[in-house]
Motif scaffolding. Sequence first.
Motif, mmCIF file in Angstrom:
data_model
loop_
_atom_site.group_PDB
_atom_site.id
_atom_site.type_symbol
_atom_site.label_atom_id
_atom_site.label_comp_id
_atom_site.label_asym_id
_atom_site.label_seq_id
_atom_site.Cartn_x
_atom_site.Cartn_y
_atom_site.Cartn_z
ATOM 1 N N TYR A 25 15.109 66.350 -32.470
ATOM 2 C CA TYR A 25 14.560 66.126 -31.195
ATOM 3 C C TYR A 25 15.387 66.962 -30.077
ATOM 4 O O TYR A 25 16.540 67.702 -30.492
ATOM 5 N N ILE A 26 15.130 66.922 -29.068
ATOM 6 C CA ILE A 26 15.686 67.570 -27.861
ATOM 7 C C ILE A 26 16.983 66.615 -27.461
ATOM 8 O O ILE A 26 16.502 65.740 -26.843
ATOM 9 N N GLU A 27 18.058 66.908 -27.641
ATOM 10 C CA GLU A 27 19.114 65.916 -27.627
ATOM 11 C C GLU A 27 19.794 66.025 -26.372
ATOM 12 O O GLU A 27 20.709 65.265 -26.114
ATOM 13 N N THR A 28 19.124 66.798 -25.165
ATOM 14 C CA THR A 28 19.825 66.830 -23.909
ATOM 15 C C THR A 28 19.786 65.200 -23.363
ATOM 16 O O THR A 28 18.596 64.483 -23.473
ATOM 17 N N ARG A 29 20.875 64.858 -22.858
ATOM 18 C CA ARG A 29 20.974 63.403 -22.205
ATOM 19 C C ARG A 29 20.887 63.418 -20.630
ATOM 20 O O ARG A 29 21.461 64.349 -19.965
ATOM 21 N N ILE A 30 20.269 62.388 -20.216
ATOM 22 C CA ILE A 30 20.463 61.980 -18.693
ATOM 23 C C ILE A 30 21.564 60.926 -18.347
ATOM 24 O O ILE A 30 21.466 59.762 -18.946
ATOM 25 N N THR A 31 22.825 61.485 -17.920
ATOM 26 C CA THR A 31 23.861 60.593 -17.882
ATOM 27 C C THR A 31 24.553 60.526 -16.578
ATOM 28 O O THR A 31 24.089 61.284 -15.420
ATOM 29 N N ARG A 32 25.196 59.359 -16.444
ATOM 30 C CA ARG A 32 25.887 59.373 -14.869
ATOM 31 C C ARG A 32 26.791 60.324 -14.524
ATOM 32 O O ARG A 32 26.715 60.745 -13.446
ATOM 33 N N ASP A 33 27.432 61.021 -15.439
ATOM 34 C CA ASP A 33 28.188 62.031 -14.839
ATOM 35 C C ASP A 33 27.815 63.616 -15.240
ATOM 36 O O ASP A 33 28.074 64.574 -14.699
ATOM 37 N N GLY A 34 26.174 63.353 -15.570
ATOM 38 C CA GLY A 34 25.288 64.841 -15.508
ATOM 39 C C GLY A 34 25.897 65.875 -16.435
ATOM 40 O O GLY A 34 25.754 67.040 -16.186
ATOM 41 N N ALA A 35 26.609 65.416 -17.423
ATOM 42 C CA ALA A 35 27.242 66.260 -18.152
ATOM 43 C C ALA A 35 26.179 67.366 -19.079
ATOM 44 O O ALA A 35 26.850 68.673 -19.045
ATOM 45 N N ASP A 36 25.092 67.117 -19.260
ATOM 46 C CA ASP A 36 24.099 68.018 -19.886
ATOM 47 C C ASP A 36 23.167 68.738 -18.813
ATOM 48 O O ASP A 36 22.320 69.370 -18.874
ATOM 49 N N GLY A 37 23.628 68.466 -17.315
ATOM 50 C CA GLY A 37 23.022 69.000 -16.316
ATOM 51 C C GLY A 37 21.910 68.313 -15.815
ATOM 52 O O GLY A 37 21.226 68.689 -14.780
#
Length: 331
Positions: A25-37
């Motif tokens: 799967y597309i493992e990009t994450r939406i996170t508080r720190d925005g580490a993946d953009g």
Amino acid sequence: MTEKDTDQQADYVEPNKAFERDTRYIETRITRDGADGFPVEAGRYRLVVAYACPWANRAIIVRRLLGLEDAISMGVCGPTHDKRSWTFDLDPGEVDPVLGIPRLQDAYFKRFPDYPKGITVPAIVDIPSGAVVTNDFPQITIDFSLEWTDFHRDGAPQLYPEDLRPEIDEVNAVVYKDVNNGVYRCGFAGSQESYEAAYDQLFSRLDWLSDRLANQRYLVGDTITEADVRLFTTLARFDAVYHGHFKCNREKLSEMPVLWAYARDLFQTPGFGDSTNFEQIKAHYYKVHRDVNPSGIVPKGPDLANWHTPHGRDALGGRPFGDGTPPVPLG
């Protein structure tokens, strides 16, 4: 609802082979720190789902339990699709009103023009760019619980509490392998041998779950957790689809007393039954899997009234939402 041509349907059964799910799967994450953009930001993202799909159904339930409706909008695909993509058949003009696209594949291709794998739901799309962010369904619901806390409703439950995470992860792993994906390994088996192996594994795990739930209301701890959400979406489809369509026919769910009572308990809990659409579930499986059901005929049954009958599980104790509260009833 748009009917898809039979010759445009994908094949799901590979002759003489066991079914193996592509989990890249597309493992990009939406996170508080925005580490993946992609930082957590209310109103920026659109969750694209189909009520027919058990993996997407999880995200629908968790979004509702946590009260993320105002922070993350939701686009709903129709229950049928062709080999190319899920489509927005239910919207006016068959175009998603926020993303402005007729097919979910448009959001995938916006980010990955040569995307080679399946166009799956659930998917989260970045509204400003129109590009898919992730379709990693196990991580999506975990991140709803852990990364989107600033936008949870007052009284939102702890679906992935820190002290129970190792046990939740352990239960989720075996339930995914033997039950969530196990029904597909039965239904899409390409040989008698692979079917029977999957069948035996499935019902062995269902027996294990029945034993586990005989004296405790929920799978892990005394409240609803991520583990219950993940099991529920498979159980909800069992009699309507998996028992007949996927040949998981040792027993119906309604003939397994503990699991049937457990499933009804969850179904009658706000956030579960009101996020379940049996008509769309049946339409998807029986119309789309034409190599399993060539006629495309959708069965009228089963009678669904029994989902509302008393379950008696509250006698085991437990607090569905822990120190929280149920979501506000729909409509």
